[in-house]
Write an enzyme that holds these catalytic residues in place. Structure first.
Site, short mmCIF file in Angstrom:
data_model
loop_
_atom_site.label_atom_id
_atom_site.label_comp_id
_atom_site.label_asym_id
_atom_site.label_seq_id
_atom_site.Cartn_x
_atom_site.Cartn_y
_atom_site.Cartn_z
N HIS A 1 41.93 42.93 3.53
CA HIS A 1 41.82 41.45 3.62
C HIS A 1 40.25 41.71 3.86
O HIS A 1 39.28 41.14 4.66
CB HIS A 1 42.36 41.09 5.43
CG HIS A 1 42.51 39.92 5.70
ND1 HIS A 1 43.23 38.94 6.40
CD2 HIS A 1 41.40 38.77 5.66
CE1 HIS A 1 43.12 38.32 6.85
NE2 HIS A 1 41.72 37.66 6.21
N ASN B 1 45.26 40.24 1.43
CA ASN B 1 45.40 38.62 1.46
C ASN B 1 44.38 38.03 0.82
O ASN B 1 43.27 37.89 0.41
CB ASN B 1 44.16 38.52 3.04
CG ASN B 1 44.64 37.27 3.75
OD1 ASN B 1 45.95 36.79 3.75
ND2 ASN B 1 43.13 37.02 4.07
N GLU B 2 44.75 36.70 0.27
CA GLU B 2 44.56 35.47 -0.55
C GLU B 2 43.60 35.84 -1.48
O GLU B 2 42.36 35.55 -1.48
CB GLU B 2 43.94 34.54 0.74
CG GLU B 2 44.94 33.81 1.92
CD GLU B 2 43.92 32.75 2.65
OE1 GLU B 2 42.55 32.58 1.90
OE2 GLU B 2 44.67 32.56 3.29
N TYR C 1 45.99 25.71 5.56
CA TYR C 1 45.61 25.46 6.27
C TYR C 1 45.45 23.76 6.22
O TYR C 1 45.31 23.31 7.42
CB TYR C 1 43.94 25.78 6.68
CG TYR C 1 43.89 27.71 6.74
CD1 TYR C 1 43.99 27.81 8.74
CD2 TYR C 1 44.42 28.98 6.37
CE1 TYR C 1 43.92 29.00 9.02
CE2 TYR C 1 44.72 29.73 6.99
CZ TYR C 1 44.43 30.25 8.05
OH TYR C 1 44.17 31.46 8.80
N GLU D 1 49.15 32.65 8.23
CA GLU D 1 48.08 32.19 8.70
C GLU D 1 48.74 30.95 8.48
O GLU D 1 48.98 30.54 7.57
CB GLU D 1 46.98 33.16 8.21
CG GLU D 1 46.78 33.93 8.53
CD GLU D 1 45.53 34.39 8.00
OE1 GLU D 1 44.22 33.22 7.21
OE2 GLU D 1 44.86 35.36 7.02
C1 BGC Z 1 41.92 33.98 6.19
C2 BGC Z 1 40.91 34.34 7.10
C3 BGC Z 1 40.16 32.94 7.69
C4 BGC Z 1 40.88 32.18 7.71
C5 BGC Z 1 40.25 30.42 8.27
C6 BGC Z 1 41.88 32.02 5.77
O1 BGC Z 1 41.94 31.72 3.85
O2 BGC Z 1 42.78 34.91 5.15
O3 BGC Z 1 40.19 35.45 7.17
O4 BGC Z 1 40.05 33.27 8.89
O5 BGC Z 1 41.34 31.49 6.58
O6 BGC Z 1 38.73 29.82 7.39
#
Ligand code: BGC
Length: 510
Positions: free
Chosen positions: A145, A189-190, A329, A394
């Site tokens: 990550h 991750n990402e 997100y 997430e």
């Molecule tokens: C990441 C996290 C980060 C979250 C909020 C995601 O892209 O994997 O590590 O805290 O975004 O910014």
């Protein structure tokens, strides 16, 4: 204040502005899993303890503190290296099914090479896994990550192909050490975020913060795809028969909105599709290949900046998944760049990223609330990749650390309502939802200026005490009833008793 805590009485009163839950069955399907997540650099602290080597984030935060909103770093952050038992207590009290955490590559291999393996580092993760299993919580392990050893970065990091085999070596050590107790892995991750913001000239917001023009970004992605695929095949060959786990990569997929559906698709393919297409369908998306070739030519390059995969690599990468994992997100509004009509190419996508004025902002820069974009994304993934089993690895909402975090509850409520609609009405095969995050943590270039936790951490107190927020209680009840509960309208619903046992200090603070 009265010290009498009333066991949750959620007000079933209507809540302002929320209509999207109407007509949707808010019960989670049978077998649907709810878990939570963190990542090593964001929560562990203990940055120079017990043989851990320097990571790219240690280097970045120390040498370029001006890139971090409050000049802070992850040296101690939430102290989970010492307080992991307390974190596990919270996870258990909430009734969560799993905990997704990541391994600090430089805690295991201080230089990235296997000539020096840090046994203490491995022991830390074994202890964490044992603690989880003893408490009935499934560990989900992310190998990487964003915090690779700084020594590897000095050799080019993700832009030097040598990292592909070094990543596989590291993964092998972890499968060997932990694989008998871990059934679900995330390799990386990402990736697109690391490449786009870590190696690209226009951003430099995250480690390693390198200015590699618009070339480094695709080199990085190319090597990450190779590292992921080689790790998957290595697991198949050496471990699957005995360990029988599931592997995938956690992608970043934003929710694109545009006046023209073609623009939504282009934006999607350059974001989620950049990694998903090679893994789920084979090779880069056509639109990426043609657009990057076109823009590269216009810029005077003799070949496309997007590297090509040989036929062998295309079929080697295709199919290296056991489930579809993605983080989500925020929405993004895209419009066509008018300069292109004049023959001026400002970006590979030909699109300008923005927002609509009507969108609700959150406390985090670039984080907006648009649940419908999440629902549309789930349907897009279903259509695009033949309805694979999806794990949302997430999802969460930043604020300023309010204990009565109504906005966070509201965000989860609205996004989960969309998820339930997509599953129940539209047949999307979503298996799990991961709350980001269980505790407040170091938020990369935002430092500690925003918070994502459903449990609070006091970073001003050296013992980093945890304490519940309103969302802790809301989530506990949602998980218990396996049903989305309304957003509370006042804070009279504390159930402090049930969490008081979590306050015991652990590690060096006991
Ligand atoms: C990441 C996290 C980060 C979250 C909020 C995601 O892209 O994997 O590590 O805290 O975004 O910014």
């Amino acid at each position: 204040m009265k010290q009498v805590w009333i066991i949750v009485i959620f007000s079933y009163v209507a809540f302002v502005g929320i209509t999207s839950g109407k007509g949707v069955d808010l019960t989670f399907p049978k077998g649907f899993l709810i878990g939570t997540a963190t990542s090593s650099y964001q929560v562990e602290g203990a940055w120079n303890v017990s043989g851990r080597g320097e990571s790219v984030w240690d280097w970045f935060t120390k040498t370029k503190p001006e890139r971090i909103a409050d000049g802070s770093n992850g040296d101690t952050t939430s102290n989970s290296y010492y307080k992991y038992k307390e974190d596990v207590k919270y996870i258990k009290s909430l009734g969560l099914d799993y905990y997704r955490f990541s391994i600090s590559w430089s805690r295991i291999l201080p230089t990235g090479y296997t000539n020096q393996i840090n046994k203490d580092g491995i022991q830390y993760y074994k202890n964490l896994i044992n603690e989880l299993l003893e408490n009935g919580i499934e560990p989900i392990v992310t190998l990487y990550h964003w915090d690779h050893p700084q020594f590897l970065e000095e050799m080019g990091g993700w832009t030097n192909e040598i990292i592909v085999d070094l990543f596989v070596d590291y993964a092998r050590i972890m499968f060997k050490a932990l694989g008998d107790k871990v059934q679900r892995w995330v390799t990386i991750n990402e990736p697109t975020l690391i490449c786009r913001y870590g190696y690209y000239v226009n951003s430099l917001q995250i480690a390693p913060g390198k200015d590699l023009g618009d070339v480094g970004v695709y080199l990085c992605g190319h090597n990450i795809l190779k590292a992921h695929a080689k790790t998957y095949h290595m697991y198949d060959k050496e471990f699957r028969a005995t360990q029988n786990g599931q592997l995938s990569i956690a992608l970043q997929c934003m929710g694109y909105v545009a006046a023209d559906g073609n623009d939504v698709d282009t934006a999607f393919q350059f974001d989620c599709g950049w990694m998903a297409h090679p893994i789920y369908k084979g090779d880069y998306p056509e639109i990426m290949k043609s657009r990057v070739a076109l823009v590269s030519k216009a810029q005077g390059y003799s070949r496309s900046r997007l590297p090509r995969f040989s036929k062998k690599w295309i079929s080697y990468i295709k199919g290296t998944w056991d489930y579809f994992a993605f983080n989500h997100y925020t929405p993004v509004y895209v419009t066509r760049d008018p300069d292109e009509r004049k023959g001026i190419y400002n970006s590979d996508t030909g699109l300008i990223n923005g927002i609509l004025p009507s969108w609700e902002a959150s406390a985090g820069i670039g984080f907006y609330v648009l649940p419908s974009a999440f629902g549309d994304l789930l349907r897009k993934l279903k259509d695009e990749y033949d309805n694979p089993p999806v794990w949302i690895t997430e999802n969460g909402c930043p604020d300023h650390g309010e204990i009565e975090d109504y906005n966070r509850i509201r965000y989860h409520y609205l996004y989960l309502t969309e998820l339930l609609k997509a599953v129940k009405r539209d047949g999307c095969n979503v298996k799990a939802y991961t709350i980001w995050s269980i505790i407040d943590l170091f938020e990369w270039n935002s430092g500690f200026t925003v918070k994502f936790g459903i449990v609070s951490v006091d970073f001003d107190d050296p013992s980093t005490p945890r304490s519940p927020k309103l969302s802790t209680y809301w989530w506990k009840n949602v998980i218990k009833s396996r049903k989305l509960l309304p957003i509370p309208t006042n804070s009279s619903m504390m159930l402090k008793k049930e969490f008081s046992s979590c306050h015991a200090r652990s590690g060096p603070f006991s």
